[in-house]
Design a protein around this motif. Structure first.
Motif, PDB file in Angstrom:
ATOM      1  N   ARG A  20       0.836  -1.205   0.000  1.00  0.00           N
ATOM      2  CA  ARG A  20       0.000   0.000   0.000  1.00  0.00           C
ATOM      3  C   ARG A  20       0.867   1.249   0.000  1.00  0.00           C
ATOM      4  O   ARG A  20       0.589   2.215  -0.708  1.00  0.00           O
ATOM      5  CB  ARG A  20      -0.907   0.026   1.252  1.00  0.00           C
ATOM      6  N   THR A  21       1.916   1.253   0.828  1.00  0.00           N
ATOM      7  CA  THR A  21       2.766   2.446   0.867  1.00  0.00           C
ATOM      8  C   THR A  21       3.486   2.642  -0.461  1.00  0.00           C
ATOM      9  O   THR A  21       3.687   3.766  -0.909  1.00  0.00           O
ATOM     10  CB  THR A  21       3.780   2.376   2.026  1.00  0.00           C
ATOM     11  N   GLU A  22       3.840   1.533  -1.114  1.00  0.00           N
ATOM     12  CA  GLU A  22       4.476   1.640  -2.431  1.00  0.00           C
ATOM     13  C   GLU A  22       3.515   2.254  -3.441  1.00  0.00           C
ATOM     14  O   GLU A  22       3.870   3.164  -4.188  1.00  0.00           O
ATOM     15  CB  GLU A  22       4.917   0.248  -2.917  1.00  0.00           C
ATOM     16  N   GLN A  23       2.261   1.767  -3.428  1.00  0.00           N
ATOM     17  CA  GLN A  23       1.268   2.275  -4.386  1.00  0.00           C
ATOM     18  C   GLN A  23       1.022   3.770  -4.197  1.00  0.00           C
ATOM     19  O   GLN A  23       0.710   4.487  -5.142  1.00  0.00           O
ATOM     20  CB  GLN A  23      -0.079   1.551  -4.198  1.00  0.00           C
ATOM     21  N   LEU A  24       1.171   4.240  -2.956  1.00  0.00           N
ATOM     22  CA  LEU A  24       0.818   5.638  -2.645  1.00  0.00           C
ATOM     23  C   LEU A  24       2.044   6.544  -2.584  1.00  0.00           C
ATOM     24  O   LEU A  24       1.944   7.681  -2.120  1.00  0.00           O
ATOM     25  CB  LEU A  24       0.083   5.684  -1.298  1.00  0.00           C
ATOM     26  N   ARG A  25       3.178   6.031  -3.023  1.00  0.00           N
ATOM     27  CA  ARG A  25       4.448   6.723  -2.827  1.00  0.00           C
ATOM     28  C   ARG A  25       4.386   8.221  -3.155  1.00  0.00           C
ATOM     29  O   ARG A  25       4.830   9.065  -2.362  1.00  0.00           O
ATOM     30  CB  ARG A  25       5.529   6.064  -3.679  1.00  0.00           C
ATOM     31  N   ASP A  26       3.791   8.592  -4.288  1.00  0.00           N
ATOM     32  CA  ASP A  26       3.774  10.007  -4.697  1.00  0.00           C
ATOM     33  C   ASP A  26       2.992  10.870  -3.713  1.00  0.00           C
ATOM     34  O   ASP A  26       3.404  11.979  -3.363  1.00  0.00           O
ATOM     35  CB  ASP A  26       3.157  10.160  -6.091  1.00  0.00           C
ATOM     36  N   GLU A  27       1.854  10.336  -3.270  1.00  0.00           N
ATOM     37  CA  GLU A  27       1.006  11.132  -2.367  1.00  0.00           C
ATOM     38  C   GLU A  27       1.567  11.201  -0.943  1.00  0.00           C
ATOM     39  O   GLU A  27       1.223  12.103  -0.179  1.00  0.00           O
ATOM     40  CB  GLU A  27      -0.402  10.535  -2.301  1.00  0.00           C
ATOM     41  N   LEU A  28       2.426  10.255  -0.588  1.00  0.00           N
ATOM     42  CA  LEU A  28       2.958  10.250   0.786  1.00  0.00           C
ATOM     43  C   LEU A  28       4.079  11.265   0.962  1.00  0.00           C
ATOM     44  O   LEU A  28       4.436  11.615   2.092  1.00  0.00           O
ATOM     45  CB  LEU A  28       3.460   8.850   1.161  1.00  0.00           C
ATOM     46  N   GLY A  29       4.652  11.768  -0.128  1.00  0.00           N
ATOM     47  CA  GLY A  29       5.706  12.780  -0.038  1.00  0.00           C
ATOM     48  C   GLY A  29       6.838  12.301   0.844  1.00  0.00           C
ATOM     49  O   GLY A  29       7.317  11.174   0.708  1.00  0.00           O
ATOM     50  N   ASP A  30       7.248  13.178   1.805  1.00  0.00           N
ATOM     51  CA  ASP A  30       8.370  12.789   2.671  1.00  0.00           C
ATOM     52  C   ASP A  30       7.895  12.230   4.020  1.00  0.00           C
ATOM     53  O   ASP A  30       8.646  12.213   5.000  1.00  0.00           O
ATOM     54  CB  ASP A  30       9.335  13.963   2.879  1.00  0.00           C
ATOM     55  N   ALA A  31       6.641  11.773   4.062  1.00  0.00           N
ATOM     56  CA  ALA A  31       6.143  11.176   5.313  1.00  0.00           C
ATOM     57  C   ALA A  31       6.965   9.941   5.668  1.00  0.00           C
ATOM     58  O   ALA A  31       7.354   9.177   4.780  1.00  0.00           O
ATOM     59  CB  ALA A  31       4.670  10.791   5.155  1.00  0.00           C
ATOM     60  N   ARG A  32       7.192   9.771   6.958  1.00  0.00           N
ATOM     61  CA  ARG A  32       7.956   8.600   7.407  1.00  0.00           C
ATOM     62  C   ARG A  32       7.076   7.353   7.330  1.00  0.00           C
ATOM     63  O   ARG A  32       5.934   7.365   7.802  1.00  0.00           O
ATOM     64  CB  ARG A  32       8.406   8.847   8.848  1.00  0.00           C
ATOM     65  N   VAL A  33       7.600   6.307   6.750  1.00  0.00           N
ATOM     66  CA  VAL A  33       6.857   5.037   6.672  1.00  0.00           C
ATOM     67  C   VAL A  33       7.302   4.182   7.853  1.00  0.00           C
ATOM     68  O   VAL A  33       8.463   3.769   7.924  1.00  0.00           O
ATOM     69  CB  VAL A  33       7.130   4.315   5.337  1.00  0.00           C
ATOM     70  N   CYS A  34       6.397   3.961   8.801  1.00  0.00           N
ATOM     71  CA  CYS A  34       6.762   3.266  10.048  1.00  0.00           C
ATOM     72  C   CYS A  34       6.466   1.777   9.953  1.00  0.00           C
ATOM     73  O   CYS A  34       5.557   1.350   9.248  1.00  0.00           O
ATOM     74  CB  CYS A  34       6.002   3.873  11.225  1.00  0.00           C
ATOM     75  N   GLU A  35       7.208   1.025  10.730  1.00  0.00           N
ATOM     76  CA  GLU A  35       7.057  -0.437  10.733  1.00  0.00           C
ATOM     77  C   GLU A  35       5.845  -0.866  11.555  1.00  0.00           C
ATOM     78  O   GLU A  35       5.302  -1.944  11.347  1.00  0.00           O
ATOM     79  CB  GLU A  35       8.290  -1.084  11.367  1.00  0.00           C
ATOM     80  N   SER A  36       5.463  -0.020  12.520  1.00  0.00           N
ATOM     81  CA  SER A  36       4.362  -0.409  13.410  1.00  0.00           C
ATOM     82  C   SER A  36       3.620   0.845  13.864  1.00  0.00           C
ATOM     83  O   SER A  36       4.133   1.972  13.765  1.00  0.00           O
ATOM     84  CB  SER A  36       4.895  -1.135  14.651  1.00  0.00           C
ATOM     85  N   TYR A  37       2.437   0.607  14.417  1.00  0.00           N
ATOM     86  CA  TYR A  37       1.630   1.710  14.955  1.00  0.00           C
ATOM     87  C   TYR A  37       2.374   2.387  16.105  1.00  0.00           C
ATOM     88  O   TYR A  37       2.424   3.613  16.203  1.00  0.00           O
ATOM     89  CB  TYR A  37       0.288   1.146  15.431  1.00  0.00           C
ATOM     90  N   GLU A  38       2.981   1.570  16.972  1.00  0.00           N
ATOM     91  CA  GLU A  38       3.688   2.110  18.135  1.00  0.00           C
ATOM     92  C   GLU A  38       4.841   3.004  17.682  1.00  0.00           C
ATOM     93  O   GLU A  38       5.066   4.085  18.232  1.00  0.00           O
ATOM     94  CB  GLU A  38       4.211   0.972  19.026  1.00  0.00           C
ATOM     95  N   GLU A  39       5.562   2.566  16.668  1.00  0.00           N
ATOM     96  CA  GLU A  39       6.673   3.394  16.151  1.00  0.00           C
ATOM     97  C   GLU A  39       6.124   4.729  15.650  1.00  0.00           C
ATOM     98  O   GLU A  39       6.718   5.789  15.878  1.00  0.00           O
ATOM     99  CB  GLU A  39       7.394   2.652  15.007  1.00  0.00           C
ATOM    100  N   MET A  40       4.966   4.690  14.995  1.00  0.00           N
ATOM    101  CA  MET A  40       4.399   5.938  14.460  1.00  0.00           C
ATOM    102  C   MET A  40       4.024   6.893  15.597  1.00  0.00           C
ATOM    103  O   MET A  40       4.253   8.103  15.500  1.00  0.00           O
ATOM    104  CB  MET A  40       3.193   5.633  13.577  1.00  0.00           C
ATOM    105  N   LEU A  41       3.462   6.336  16.675  1.00  0.00           N
ATOM    106  CA  LEU A  41       3.075   7.206  17.791  1.00  0.00           C
ATOM    107  C   LEU A  41       4.293   7.844  18.452  1.00  0.00           C
ATOM    108  O   LEU A  41       4.181   8.890  19.103  1.00  0.00           O
ATOM    109  CB  LEU A  41       2.279   6.405  18.844  1.00  0.00           C
ATOM    110  N   GLU A  42       5.443   7.225  18.313  1.00  0.00           N
ATOM    111  CA  GLU A  42       6.672   7.715  18.957  1.00  0.00           C
ATOM    112  C   GLU A  42       7.422   8.722  18.101  1.00  0.00           C
ATOM    113  O   GLU A  42       8.439   9.245  18.530  1.00  0.00           O
ATOM    114  CB  GLU A  42       7.615   6.536  19.258  1.00  0.00           C
ATOM    115  N   CYS A  43       6.948   8.970  16.870  1.00  0.00           N
ATOM    116  CA  CYS A  43       7.830   9.758  15.979  1.00  0.00           C
ATOM    117  C   CYS A  43       7.447  11.239  15.897  1.00  0.00           C
ATOM    118  O   CYS A  43       7.801  11.912  14.939  1.00  0.00           O
ATOM    119  CB  CYS A  43       7.937   9.099  14.597  1.00  0.00           C
ATOM    120  N   GLY A  44       6.732  11.716  16.919  1.00  0.00           N
ATOM    121  CA  GLY A  44       6.530  13.167  17.016  1.00  0.00           C
ATOM    122  C   GLY A  44       5.290  13.698  16.310  1.00  0.00           C
ATOM    123  O   GLY A  44       5.246  14.879  15.949  1.00  0.00           O
ATOM    124  N   ILE A  45       4.287  12.861  16.113  1.00  0.00           N
ATOM    125  CA  ILE A  45       3.054  13.349  15.487  1.00  0.00           C
ATOM    126  C   ILE A  45       2.151  14.013  16.538  1.00  0.00           C
ATOM    127  O   ILE A  45       2.219  13.692  17.718  1.00  0.00           O
ATOM    128  CB  ILE A  45       2.286  12.215  14.759  1.00  0.00           C
TER     129      ILE A  45
END
Ligand SMILES: NC(=O)c1ccc[n+]([C@@H]2O[C@H](COP(=O)([O-])OP(=O)(O)OC[C@H]3O[C@@H](n4cnc5c(N)ncnc54)[C@H](O)[C@@H]3O)[C@@H](O)[C@H]2O)c1
Length: 361
Positions: free
Chosen positions: A40-65
């Protein structure tokens, strides 16, 4: 852009519907995403811009959002929302808010203990026709509204490629298991909550191996004595009527369109009308006077008639302006819990079952 509310999105199927809005507003920024399906992240690559692609939900919550959109399978909404709230991260959760009473209680506890905002993104409340009807109801045009009905009739029974969460959480379970769209729409008009439900079903005819009824009907009584009828059907072979809803008040009625070639109609008890010659009028006759301000200049040209962007916008505004969430945790559970209690009622041959008010928890 680098400033703005930093968003994370969990779940990139439904979650991808919000990319256009996040990428176009000046005060929001897509900072991170997570989905275990990396295709899914590959398919959306253009729209995701420089957003960080996280391995897990917990990692995403830790990355300063600052805020997260929870658009994962339905049984994850409540635990993932609670996890974000515990970390002070604002939550925009997809519907339904929870899949059990235990999840409801844990979500309320997390929301109460958090300084962050929670909103359930019930987008039907923001659809143009329904938002206009809400504004007319608030202005008293229909008088006292004592009856409403709505439907979620959508043939999505397990076809190849159908979302797996439906397979696990909707098919095989009896009751009105996915009803925040129709119920949220009418409770928003009524400004009321459901106190009891009775639910009966047709039994399984289309696919008896699954056990869920093809159609279920839930009758709800509200705290102010209104009656609400909700039909839930994801099995029957027919075109969808996702956006059918209607109301009746002491001074008039509204009926949404059922078919594409139909029109939204209103009938008001105007002075001098002969009851034998009442006529429907187009809803849109009332647009100039009653359409809510947030719809001025908005476009219907997007998924779900433009309502998705407006729903997310309402969330962003409540966070940035520190105003109450338009669909806070209690309202989210007003829209969700009747469906959970319908599962109890249908197993008791349609017995009346009380719906808890989580404000009293
Ligand atoms: N408001 C609406 O109009 C609307 C429309 C469609 C779906 N929904 C809601 O959105 C939710 C998702 O629906 P969908 O159709 O996208 O479902 P889906 O099953 O097609 O997609 C869910 C996605 O979440 C990912 N996912 C699974 N576990 C995850 C995790 N732990 N963290 C991050 N991502 C994870 C999956 O890989 C998948 O890509 C449903 O619960 C549904 O109720 C709402």
């Amino acid at each position: 852009m680098t400033a703005g509310l930093r968003f994370g999105i969990a779940g990139l199927n439904r979650g991808s519907h919000f990319l256009r809005s996040l990428n176009s507003w000046d005060d929001t920024r897509l900072a991170a995403v997570c989905d275990p399906d990396f295709a899914r992240t590959e398919q959306l690559r253009d729209e995701l811009g420089d957003a960080r692609v996280c391995e897990s939900y917990e990692e995403m919550l830790e990355c300063g959002i600052d805020a997260v959109i929870v658009a994962t399978p339905i049984h994850l909404h409540a635990p993932q929302s609670a996890e974000a709230l515990r970390r002070g991260i604002h939550v925009f959760s997809e519907v339904s808010a929870a899949t059990s009473l235990e999840q409801c209680r844990a979500l309320v506890a997390a929301a109460r203990a958090s300084s962050a905002k929670y909103m359930m993104g019930e987008n039907c409340c923001y659809m143009k026709s329904f938002a206009l009807v809400k504004s007319m109801a608030d202005a008293g045009l229909f008088g006292e509204v004592y009856y409403a009905e709505a439907e979620y009739v959508h043939e999505v029974r397990p076809f190849p490629g159908a979302a797996k969460w439906r397979d696990r959480w909707l098919f095989g379970r009896r009751g009105a298991t996915y009803i925040t769209h129709p119920l949220g729409t009418v409770l928003n008009w009524l400004d009321d909550r459901v106190v009891s439900v009775n639910c009966v079903g047709t039994g399984p005819h289309i696919d008896p191996s699954r056990g869920n009824d093809d159609s279920s009907v839930m009758l709800c009584l509200t705290s102010r004595g209104a009656l609400v009828k909700i039909r839930h059907d994801e099995m029957s072979p027919r075109p969808s009527t996702l956006n059918y809803a209607a109301l009746q008040g002491t001074n008039g009625a509204y009926e949404a369109l059922r078919h594409d070639d139909d029109t939204h109609r209103v009938c008001l008890d105007e002075p001098g009308t002969d009851p034998k010659h009442r006529k429907w009028r187009p809803l849109w006759d009332f647009e100039a006077d009653y359409l809510p301000g947030y719809w001025q200049g908005a476009s219907e040209d997007d998924v779900h008639g433009g309502s998705d962007g407006l729903t997310l916008r309402a969330f962003v505004d409540c966070v940035l302006n520190d105003t109450p969430s338009p669909i806070d945790v209690y309202r989210a559970l007003d829209f969700t819990a009747p469906g959970l209690m319908s599962e109890v009622s249908i197993e008791q041959a349609g017995a009346q079952v009380a719906v808890p008010d989580f404000r009293l928890m």
